[in-house]
Design an enzyme around this catalytic site. Structure first.
Site, PDB file in Angstrom:
ATOM      1  N   GLU A   1      16.409 -39.054  21.553  1.00 41.38           N
ATOM      2  CA  GLU A   1      15.868 -39.590  20.291  1.00 41.38           C
ATOM      3  C   GLU A   1      16.301 -41.044  20.119  1.00 41.38           C
ATOM      4  O   GLU A   1      15.509 -41.896  19.705  1.00 41.38           O
ATOM      5  CB  GLU A   1      16.378 -38.751  19.123  1.00 41.38           C
ATOM      6  CG  GLU A   1      15.990 -39.277  17.752  1.00 41.38           C
ATOM      7  CD  GLU A   1      16.914 -38.771  16.670  1.00 41.38           C
ATOM      8  OE1 GLU A   1      16.963 -39.416  15.612  1.00 41.38           O
ATOM      9  OE2 GLU A   1      17.598 -37.747  16.883  1.00 41.38           O
ATOM     10  N   GLU A  32      10.336 -38.827  18.809  1.00 43.20           N
ATOM     11  CA  GLU A  32      11.079 -39.930  19.409  1.00 43.20           C
ATOM     12  C   GLU A  32      11.741 -39.503  20.715  1.00 43.20           C
ATOM     13  O   GLU A  32      11.770 -40.269  21.691  1.00 43.20           O
ATOM     14  CB  GLU A  32      12.136 -40.440  18.432  1.00 43.20           C
ATOM     15  CG  GLU A  32      11.560 -41.239  17.285  1.00 43.20           C
ATOM     16  CD  GLU A  32      12.623 -41.832  16.394  1.00 43.20           C
ATOM     17  OE1 GLU A  32      12.398 -42.942  15.881  1.00 43.20           O
ATOM     18  OE2 GLU A  32      13.675 -41.193  16.194  1.00 43.20           O
ATOM     19  N   ASP A  39      13.637 -44.077  19.881  1.00 40.29           N
ATOM     20  CA  ASP A  39      13.601 -44.954  18.718  1.00 40.29           C
ATOM     21  C   ASP A  39      13.516 -46.417  19.163  1.00 40.29           C
ATOM     22  O   ASP A  39      12.753 -47.206  18.601  1.00 40.29           O
ATOM     23  CB  ASP A  39      14.855 -44.736  17.867  1.00 40.29           C
ATOM     24  CG  ASP A  39      14.920 -45.678  16.671  1.00 40.29           C
ATOM     25  OD1 ASP A  39      14.108 -45.517  15.745  1.00 40.29           O
ATOM     26  OD2 ASP A  39      15.769 -46.578  16.683  1.00 40.29           O
ATOM     27  N   ASP A  61      12.258 -36.487  14.935  1.00 40.80           N
ATOM     28  CA  ASP A  61      13.257 -36.605  16.000  1.00 40.80           C
ATOM     29  C   ASP A  61      12.688 -36.148  17.340  1.00 40.80           C
ATOM     30  O   ASP A  61      12.943 -36.770  18.380  1.00 40.80           O
ATOM     31  CB  ASP A  61      14.494 -35.770  15.660  1.00 40.80           C
ATOM     32  CG  ASP A  61      15.287 -36.349  14.500  1.00 40.80           C
ATOM     33  OD1 ASP A  61      15.001 -37.493  14.091  1.00 40.80           O
ATOM     34  OD2 ASP A  61      16.189 -35.651  13.993  1.00 40.80           O
TER      35      ASP A  61
END
Length: 227
Positions: free
Chosen positions: A45, A121, A49, A118
């Site tokens: 994650e 990502e 991101d 989450d």
């Protein structure tokens, strides 16, 4: 589609490292209940991101007519906020492949924005590490590009960015965030986060995801500093 690999094949997204893909689908609640699952998707994650930020920033930078810095910042915050990422996940039908613990499943985790965001990502992070940016571009063009020019609420404010910009206007220092407490059941933890500049605590925030708690801490700090 039966598996995530059927889904990837249908999208024309190549893959070599199935282990990375499996980890991207794995929520911490699943790891807690299955000894064979050694890690959850939180590290992926983090990677996803970063990939999402740079992809979205480049997309907005290249738009015509050119957008000013303030507009790009606002738009990026709206396009990559938790609510938006969860919506992309739902549009793509990825939630069906999410690995959840029994308790999380029973309490509606498969449709919870924080978990879906989450996972989205994390999958981006896995695809990037396995195949690079090209398949990421294919995927994000499908879900983000059509939404860029659609009307959006101005209520989405990226306080983390605003706080960092405010701090750097007076110095070259960088703020950082720390999780200081986690309470509540494992299937719905409540995070308490502080934001610090060197050793000084600027603000505090709580939320049902680390990202929300960080935004709340940044908002608390920003509003104190601009008074």
């Amino acid at each position: 589609m039966d598996t995530i690999y059927d889904w990837l094949d249908a999208k024309g997204i190549p893959y070599d490292n199935k282990e990375l893909i499996e980890v991207a689908l794995t929520h911490s609640s699943y790891v807690n209940e299955h000894k064979h699952a050694q890690c959850d998707n939180e590290r992926l994650e983090f990677m996803g991101d970063a990939v999402l930020q740079i992809w979205t920033s480049k997309k907005l930078f290249l738009m015509q007519p050119p957008l000013d810095e303030g507009k790009m910042t606002t738009l990026r915050a709206q396009l990559v906020c938790e609510e938006a990422l969860a919506a992309y996940n739902r549009k793509l039908g990825l939630a069906a492949y999410l690995k959840l613990g029994v308790g999380e499943e029973k309490t509606g985790g498969r449709n919870r924005d924080s978990i879906l965001a989450d996972m989205f990502e994390a999958l981006l992070g896995a695809i990037y590490l396995d195949q690079g940016l090209e398949p990421i571009n294919t995927l994000l063009e499908e879900v983000i590009t059509p939404t860029i020019r659609s009307p959006k609420s101005e209520r989405v404010i990226d306080y983390k960015t605003k706080l960092q910009e405010y701090v750097q206007s007076d110095s070259r220092k960088t703020v950082h965030y720390e999780v200081v407490n986690v309470t509540g059941p494992s299937n719905k933890p409540l995070f308490e986060v502080i934001v610090k500049l060197e050793d000084i605590t600027l603000g505090k925030g709580i939320g049902y995801s680390k990202k929300r708690a960080e935004q709340q801490a940044a908002k608390d700090a920003f509003e104190k500093m601009v008074k």
